[in-house]
Design an enzyme around this catalytic site. Structure first.
Site: not given
Ligand code: DOR
Ligand code: ZN
Length: 360
Positions: A21, A23, A25, A50, A107, A144, A182, A261, A265
Protein backbone atom coordinates in the site's frame (compact mmCIF):
# COMPACT_ATOMS: atom_id res chain seq x y z
CA UNK A 1 38.26 5.68 5.44
CA UNK A 2 34.95 4.67 6.94
CA UNK A 3 35.19 1.42 8.85
CA UNK A 4 31.98 -0.46 8.20
CA UNK A 5 31.60 -1.77 11.72
CA UNK A 6 27.90 -2.36 11.22
CA UNK A 7 28.96 -5.46 9.31
CA UNK A 8 29.82 -7.02 12.65
CA UNK A 9 26.26 -6.66 13.82
CA UNK A 10 24.25 -8.65 11.36
CA UNK A 11 20.82 -9.55 12.72
CA UNK A 12 19.44 -11.62 9.89
CA UNK A 13 18.89 -11.99 6.17
CA UNK A 14 15.42 -11.89 4.67
CA UNK A 15 13.78 -11.98 1.24
CA UNK A 16 13.49 -8.45 -0.13
CA UNK A 17 10.43 -6.75 1.43
CA UNK A 18 7.40 -5.47 -0.48
CA UNK A 19 4.99 -2.66 0.29
CA UNK A 20 1.37 -3.54 -0.43
CA UNK A 21 0.00 0.00 0.00
CA UNK A 22 1.91 3.02 -1.26
CA UNK A 23 1.11 6.53 -2.54
CA UNK A 24 3.72 7.71 -5.05
CA UNK A 25 1.72 10.74 -6.21
CA UNK A 26 1.90 11.82 -9.83
CA UNK A 27 4.14 13.92 -12.07
CA UNK A 28 7.93 13.90 -12.47
CA UNK A 29 8.63 16.26 -9.54
CA UNK A 30 7.04 13.79 -7.16
CA UNK A 31 8.09 10.57 -8.82
CA UNK A 32 11.78 11.40 -9.01
CA UNK A 33 11.69 11.57 -5.21
CA UNK A 34 9.14 8.91 -4.27
CA UNK A 35 9.87 6.13 -6.77
CA UNK A 36 13.60 5.63 -5.98
CA UNK A 37 12.99 5.91 -2.23
CA UNK A 38 10.44 3.15 -2.50
CA UNK A 39 12.21 0.79 -4.85
CA UNK A 40 15.57 0.99 -3.15
CA UNK A 41 13.85 -1.02 -0.39
CA UNK A 42 10.85 -2.81 -1.83
CA UNK A 43 10.39 -5.33 -4.64
CA UNK A 44 6.65 -4.97 -5.18
CA UNK A 45 4.87 -1.74 -4.26
CA UNK A 46 1.17 -1.20 -4.76
CA UNK A 47 0.42 2.22 -6.26
CA UNK A 48 -2.82 3.63 -4.91
CA UNK A 49 -5.20 5.09 -7.52
CA UNK A 50 -6.41 8.26 -5.72
CA UNK A 51 -4.88 10.64 -8.25
CA UNK A 52 -6.72 13.53 -9.88
CA UNK A 53 -8.28 12.21 -12.07
CA UNK A 54 -8.38 8.77 -10.44
CA UNK A 55 -6.97 5.70 -12.18
CA UNK A 56 -9.93 4.02 -13.87
CA UNK A 57 -8.70 2.73 -17.21
CA UNK A 58 -6.01 0.28 -18.19
CA UNK A 59 -4.48 3.00 -20.32
CA UNK A 60 -4.17 5.37 -17.36
CA UNK A 61 -2.78 2.63 -15.09
CA UNK A 62 -0.26 1.72 -17.76
CA UNK A 63 0.95 5.29 -18.27
CA UNK A 64 1.16 5.92 -14.50
CA UNK A 65 3.14 2.70 -14.12
CA UNK A 66 5.43 3.82 -16.95
CA UNK A 67 6.12 7.11 -15.16
CA UNK A 68 6.86 5.32 -11.90
CA UNK A 69 9.26 2.96 -13.67
CA UNK A 70 11.00 5.83 -15.46
CA UNK A 71 12.03 7.21 -12.09
CA UNK A 72 12.35 4.00 -10.08
CA UNK A 73 16.10 3.60 -10.57
CA UNK A 74 16.00 -0.11 -9.87
CA UNK A 75 15.90 -2.85 -12.46
CA UNK A 76 13.72 -5.07 -10.32
CA UNK A 77 11.08 -2.45 -9.43
CA UNK A 78 7.61 -3.94 -9.64
CA UNK A 79 4.90 -1.30 -9.32
CA UNK A 80 1.53 -3.01 -8.94
CA UNK A 81 -1.42 -0.97 -10.13
CA UNK A 82 -4.93 -0.43 -8.83
CA UNK A 83 -8.23 0.98 -10.07
CA UNK A 84 -10.40 3.48 -8.19
CA UNK A 85 -13.84 2.06 -7.57
CA UNK A 86 -17.00 3.99 -8.38
CA UNK A 87 -19.67 3.93 -11.06
CA UNK A 88 -17.27 5.47 -13.58
CA UNK A 89 -15.06 2.38 -13.46
CA UNK A 90 -16.38 0.29 -16.31
CA UNK A 91 -16.50 -3.49 -15.80
CA UNK A 92 -14.85 -3.69 -19.26
CA UNK A 93 -11.72 -2.06 -17.86
CA UNK A 94 -11.70 -4.68 -15.10
CA UNK A 95 -11.97 -7.49 -17.65
CA UNK A 96 -9.21 -5.89 -19.75
CA UNK A 97 -6.94 -6.11 -16.72
CA UNK A 98 -7.53 -9.82 -16.23
CA UNK A 99 -4.33 -10.97 -17.94
CA UNK A 100 -2.17 -8.00 -17.05
CA UNK A 101 0.12 -9.20 -14.30
CA UNK A 102 0.74 -5.75 -12.80
CA UNK A 103 -2.97 -4.95 -12.45
CA UNK A 104 -3.43 -6.06 -8.88
CA UNK A 105 -6.71 -4.86 -7.42
CA UNK A 106 -9.50 -2.32 -7.13
CA UNK A 107 -9.65 0.20 -4.28
CA UNK A 108 -12.81 1.13 -2.42
CA UNK A 109 -12.81 4.58 -0.79
CA UNK A 110 -15.84 5.59 1.21
CA UNK A 111 -16.85 8.99 -0.05
CA UNK A 112 -15.23 11.95 1.70
CA UNK A 113 -13.16 9.93 4.13
CA UNK A 114 -9.63 10.85 3.04
CA UNK A 115 -7.41 12.46 0.39
CA UNK A 116 -9.13 12.49 -3.03
CA UNK A 117 -12.06 10.37 -1.95
CA UNK A 118 -14.78 12.77 -3.06
CA UNK A 119 -15.47 10.36 -5.91
CA UNK A 120 -15.76 7.41 -3.52
CA UNK A 121 -18.83 5.46 -2.49
CA UNK A 122 -21.43 5.62 0.24
CA UNK A 123 -22.13 1.91 -0.15
CA UNK A 124 -21.25 -1.00 -2.43
CA UNK A 125 -24.69 -1.53 -3.96
CA UNK A 126 -24.20 0.73 -7.02
CA UNK A 127 -21.02 -1.11 -8.03
CA UNK A 128 -22.33 -4.67 -8.03
CA UNK A 129 -21.42 -5.11 -11.73
CA UNK A 130 -17.85 -4.11 -11.01
CA UNK A 131 -17.65 -6.48 -8.03
CA UNK A 132 -19.03 -9.31 -10.16
CA UNK A 133 -16.39 -8.65 -12.80
CA UNK A 134 -13.68 -8.70 -10.12
CA UNK A 135 -14.99 -11.91 -8.63
CA UNK A 136 -15.06 -13.40 -12.13
CA UNK A 137 -11.42 -12.69 -12.88
CA UNK A 138 -10.12 -13.12 -9.32
CA UNK A 139 -9.19 -9.48 -8.78
CA UNK A 140 -9.15 -8.50 -5.08
CA UNK A 141 -10.93 -5.56 -3.47
CA UNK A 142 -8.88 -3.24 -1.27
CA UNK A 143 -10.99 -1.46 1.31
CA UNK A 144 -10.43 1.78 3.16
CA UNK A 145 -12.68 0.78 6.04
CA UNK A 146 -13.89 4.03 7.53
CA UNK A 147 -17.32 5.59 7.83
CA UNK A 148 -17.01 9.37 7.42
CA UNK A 149 -20.12 10.64 9.19
CA UNK A 150 -19.75 9.41 12.77
CA UNK A 151 -19.60 11.49 15.97
CA UNK A 152 -15.89 11.02 16.69
CA UNK A 153 -13.05 10.46 14.31
CA UNK A 154 -11.78 7.61 16.52
CA UNK A 155 -14.89 5.55 15.77
CA UNK A 156 -14.81 5.76 12.01
CA UNK A 157 -13.27 2.33 11.54
CA UNK A 158 -15.46 0.57 14.11
CA UNK A 159 -18.53 2.20 12.56
CA UNK A 160 -17.52 0.85 9.17
CA UNK A 161 -17.04 -2.68 10.50
CA UNK A 162 -20.32 -2.46 12.44
CA UNK A 163 -22.16 -1.20 9.35
CA UNK A 164 -21.84 -4.78 8.08
CA UNK A 165 -20.72 -3.70 4.60
CA UNK A 166 -17.81 -6.12 4.54
CA UNK A 167 -19.97 -8.99 5.73
CA UNK A 168 -22.60 -8.16 3.09
CA UNK A 169 -20.02 -7.96 0.31
CA UNK A 170 -18.60 -11.30 1.44
CA UNK A 171 -22.04 -12.90 1.44
CA UNK A 172 -22.93 -11.59 -1.98
CA UNK A 173 -19.51 -12.20 -3.56
CA UNK A 174 -18.19 -15.28 -1.76
CA UNK A 175 -15.14 -15.77 -4.00
CA UNK A 176 -14.03 -12.16 -3.87
CA UNK A 177 -10.78 -11.60 -2.00
CA UNK A 178 -10.86 -8.56 0.27
CA UNK A 179 -7.93 -6.76 1.88
CA UNK A 180 -8.77 -4.43 4.75
CA UNK A 181 -6.22 -1.67 4.37
CA UNK A 182 -4.26 0.01 7.18
CA UNK A 183 -6.31 -1.53 9.98
CA UNK A 184 -6.07 0.47 13.18
CA UNK A 185 -8.26 -0.88 15.98
CA UNK A 186 -8.46 -3.83 18.37
CA UNK A 187 -11.96 -4.43 17.08
CA UNK A 188 -10.80 -4.89 13.47
CA UNK A 189 -8.05 -7.25 14.65
CA UNK A 190 -10.67 -9.30 16.51
CA UNK A 191 -12.87 -9.29 13.40
CA UNK A 192 -10.02 -10.69 11.31
CA UNK A 193 -9.13 -13.30 13.93
CA UNK A 194 -12.77 -14.43 14.00
CA UNK A 195 -13.04 -14.70 10.24
CA UNK A 196 -9.82 -16.71 10.12
CA UNK A 197 -10.94 -19.01 12.93
CA UNK A 198 -14.25 -19.74 11.22
CA UNK A 199 -12.92 -20.23 7.69
CA UNK A 200 -9.55 -21.85 7.20
CA UNK A 201 -9.05 -20.50 3.68
CA UNK A 202 -10.38 -17.06 4.58
CA UNK A 203 -10.94 -14.60 1.74
CA UNK A 204 -10.04 -11.72 4.03
CA UNK A 205 -6.60 -10.18 4.62
CA UNK A 206 -5.28 -7.01 6.20
CA UNK A 207 -2.39 -4.63 5.75
CA UNK A 208 -0.84 -2.82 8.69
CA UNK A 209 1.19 0.40 8.53
CA UNK A 210 4.36 1.08 10.52
CA UNK A 211 2.71 4.09 12.15
CA UNK A 212 -0.38 2.26 13.42
CA UNK A 213 1.91 -0.54 14.55
CA UNK A 214 4.31 1.58 16.59
CA UNK A 215 2.58 4.90 17.38
CA UNK A 216 -0.51 6.09 19.20
CA UNK A 217 -2.54 9.27 19.06
CA UNK A 218 -0.07 10.78 21.53
CA UNK A 219 2.46 10.88 18.70
CA UNK A 220 0.22 13.38 16.95
CA UNK A 221 1.34 15.83 19.61
CA UNK A 222 4.70 17.04 20.74
CA UNK A 223 4.49 18.32 24.29
CA UNK A 224 1.65 20.79 24.00
CA UNK A 225 2.14 21.28 20.25
CA UNK A 226 0.61 19.51 17.27
CA UNK A 227 2.52 17.46 14.73
CA UNK A 228 0.78 17.49 11.33
CA UNK A 229 3.34 15.05 9.90
CA UNK A 230 1.67 12.36 12.05
CA UNK A 231 -1.88 13.07 10.94
CA UNK A 232 -3.39 10.35 8.77
CA UNK A 233 -6.59 8.48 7.99
CA UNK A 234 -7.40 6.34 9.84
CA UNK A 235 -6.19 8.53 12.67
CA UNK A 236 -3.64 7.06 15.11
CA UNK A 237 -5.41 5.22 17.91
CA UNK A 238 -4.85 4.21 21.54
CA UNK A 239 -2.25 1.98 23.13
CA UNK A 240 -4.64 -0.99 23.43
CA UNK A 241 -5.30 -0.81 19.69
CA UNK A 242 -1.59 -0.63 18.97
CA UNK A 243 -1.01 -3.67 21.20
CA UNK A 244 -3.65 -5.69 19.28
CA UNK A 245 -2.08 -4.71 15.96
CA UNK A 246 1.35 -5.73 17.23
CA UNK A 247 0.04 -9.06 18.42
CA UNK A 248 -1.59 -9.67 15.04
CA UNK A 249 1.45 -8.62 13.00
CA UNK A 250 3.79 -10.78 15.06
CA UNK A 251 1.40 -13.73 15.24
CA UNK A 252 2.63 -15.11 11.94
CA UNK A 253 -0.94 -15.16 10.54
CA UNK A 254 -0.47 -15.57 6.79
CA UNK A 255 -3.07 -13.04 5.65
CA UNK A 256 -1.58 -10.09 7.51
CA UNK A 257 1.23 -8.12 5.91
CA UNK A 258 3.06 -4.83 5.51
CA UNK A 259 1.37 -1.93 3.70
CA UNK A 260 3.00 1.36 4.62
CA UNK A 261 0.33 3.79 3.38
CA UNK A 262 3.29 6.06 2.71
CA UNK A 263 1.36 9.21 1.76
CA UNK A 264 3.51 12.32 1.30
CA UNK A 265 2.08 15.83 1.11
CA UNK A 266 4.00 19.08 0.86
CA UNK A 267 4.35 21.07 4.08
CA UNK A 268 2.18 23.74 2.44
CA UNK A 269 -0.63 21.21 1.97
CA UNK A 270 -0.28 19.77 5.46
CA UNK A 271 0.62 22.59 7.82
CA UNK A 272 -2.57 24.64 7.52
CA UNK A 273 -6.22 24.56 8.44
CA UNK A 274 -7.71 21.62 6.61
CA UNK A 275 -4.23 20.12 6.29
CA UNK A 276 -4.15 16.81 4.44
CA UNK A 277 -3.98 13.39 6.07
CA UNK A 278 -1.01 11.21 5.15
CA UNK A 279 2.28 10.12 6.71
CA UNK A 280 5.55 10.12 4.77
CA UNK A 281 7.14 7.04 6.30
CA UNK A 282 9.22 5.53 3.52
CA UNK A 283 12.51 6.30 5.28
CA UNK A 284 11.66 4.86 8.69
CA UNK A 285 8.84 2.35 8.08
CA UNK A 286 10.92 -0.80 7.93
CA UNK A 287 13.20 0.47 10.70
CA UNK A 288 10.19 0.76 13.04
CA UNK A 289 8.92 -2.69 12.15
CA UNK A 290 12.31 -4.38 12.50
CA UNK A 291 12.70 -2.75 15.89
CA UNK A 292 9.28 -3.96 17.03
CA UNK A 293 9.89 -7.57 15.99
CA UNK A 294 13.42 -7.52 17.46
CA UNK A 295 12.34 -6.05 20.78
CA UNK A 296 9.67 -8.73 21.13
CA UNK A 297 11.91 -11.62 20.14
CA UNK A 298 10.03 -12.37 16.91
CA UNK A 299 12.70 -11.51 14.37
CA UNK A 300 12.10 -14.93 12.79
CA UNK A 301 8.56 -13.79 11.88
CA UNK A 302 9.65 -10.52 10.27
CA UNK A 303 10.20 -12.07 6.84
CA UNK A 304 6.66 -13.43 6.74
CA UNK A 305 5.15 -10.05 7.53
CA UNK A 306 7.27 -7.83 5.28
CA UNK A 307 8.33 -10.17 2.45
CA UNK A 308 6.23 -13.31 2.03
CA UNK A 309 2.59 -13.09 3.14
CA UNK A 310 1.65 -10.33 0.71
CA UNK A 311 3.17 -12.17 -2.27
CA UNK A 312 1.28 -15.32 -1.32
CA UNK A 313 -2.01 -13.49 -0.82
CA UNK A 314 -1.82 -11.80 -4.23
CA UNK A 315 -0.33 -14.83 -5.98
CA UNK A 316 2.91 -13.08 -6.88
CA UNK A 317 6.27 -14.76 -7.17
CA UNK A 318 8.44 -14.45 -4.08
CA UNK A 319 11.43 -12.18 -4.95
CA UNK A 320 14.79 -13.83 -5.57
CA UNK A 321 16.82 -11.12 -3.91
CA UNK A 322 17.67 -11.00 -0.24
CA UNK A 323 18.42 -8.19 2.15
CA UNK A 324 20.73 -8.30 5.17
CA UNK A 325 19.69 -6.39 8.25
CA UNK A 326 22.47 -4.89 10.37
CA UNK A 327 22.40 -2.87 13.52
CA UNK A 328 23.52 0.61 12.41
CA UNK A 329 26.61 2.14 14.00
CA UNK A 330 27.53 5.64 15.05
CA UNK A 331 30.25 6.09 12.44
CA UNK A 332 27.80 6.33 9.57
CA UNK A 333 24.64 7.59 11.23
CA UNK A 334 21.65 8.11 8.98
CA UNK A 335 19.11 10.65 10.11
CA UNK A 336 15.55 10.94 8.87
CA UNK A 337 15.38 14.16 6.94
CA UNK A 338 13.05 16.30 4.85
CA UNK A 339 12.85 15.81 1.10
CA UNK A 340 12.30 18.48 -1.48
CA UNK A 341 9.65 18.16 -4.18
CA UNK A 342 9.97 21.01 -6.65
CA UNK A 343 10.39 24.03 -4.41
CA UNK A 344 8.51 22.52 -1.50
CA UNK A 345 9.48 20.36 1.44
CA UNK A 346 7.88 17.18 2.74
CA UNK A 347 8.28 16.40 6.42
CA UNK A 348 8.68 12.71 7.19
CA UNK A 349 7.55 10.62 10.13
CA UNK A 350 10.15 10.72 12.92
CA UNK A 351 12.06 13.59 11.37
CA UNK A 352 15.49 14.05 12.95
CA UNK A 353 15.65 10.56 14.42
CA UNK A 354 18.56 8.26 13.75
CA UNK A 355 17.82 5.03 11.90
CA UNK A 356 18.61 2.04 14.06
CA UNK A 357 19.13 -0.54 11.32
CA UNK A 358 20.94 -0.70 8.04
CA UNK A 359 19.58 -2.76 5.16
CA UNK A 360 22.10 -3.92 2.60
O1 DOR B 1 -3.70 9.33 5.60
C1 DOR B 1 -4.02 8.98 4.47
N1 DOR B 1 -3.51 9.58 3.36
N2 DOR B 1 -4.93 8.02 4.32
C2 DOR B 1 -5.44 7.69 3.13
O2 DOR B 1 -6.28 6.85 3.08
C3 DOR B 1 -5.03 8.43 1.91
C4 DOR B 1 -3.72 9.02 2.07
C5 DOR B 1 -3.39 10.06 0.98
O3 DOR B 1 -3.56 9.75 -0.18
O4 DOR B 1 -2.95 11.13 1.33
ZN1 ZN C 1 -3.58 4.95 1.43
Amino acid sequence: LVIKTYKMNKLCEIIKPSDWHHHFRDGPEWLKVTAPLCFSQFEYAVAMPNLIPPVQTLEHANSYRGSILTHAGSGSAKPMMTYYLNMDLSPDEIYKAADVDYMLAVKYYPQGVTTNSAGGLATYEPVRDQLHAMEDIGMPLLVHGEQPDVPTVFNRESAFIESGQIRKIQEEFPSLKITLEHISTSQTCAYLWDVCRITKAAKLAATITPHHLTCTVNDLFTGCGIRPSMYCCPILKHSEDMASLQELAMSGLANVFYGSDNAPHTDAAKFRDGGKPGIFNVQCGLDCVIDLFTANGWLDRLEGFVSIHGCDWYGKQIPNSKVSIFLANDEEPEYIDKYKVGNEFITPMHIGKKLKYKLV
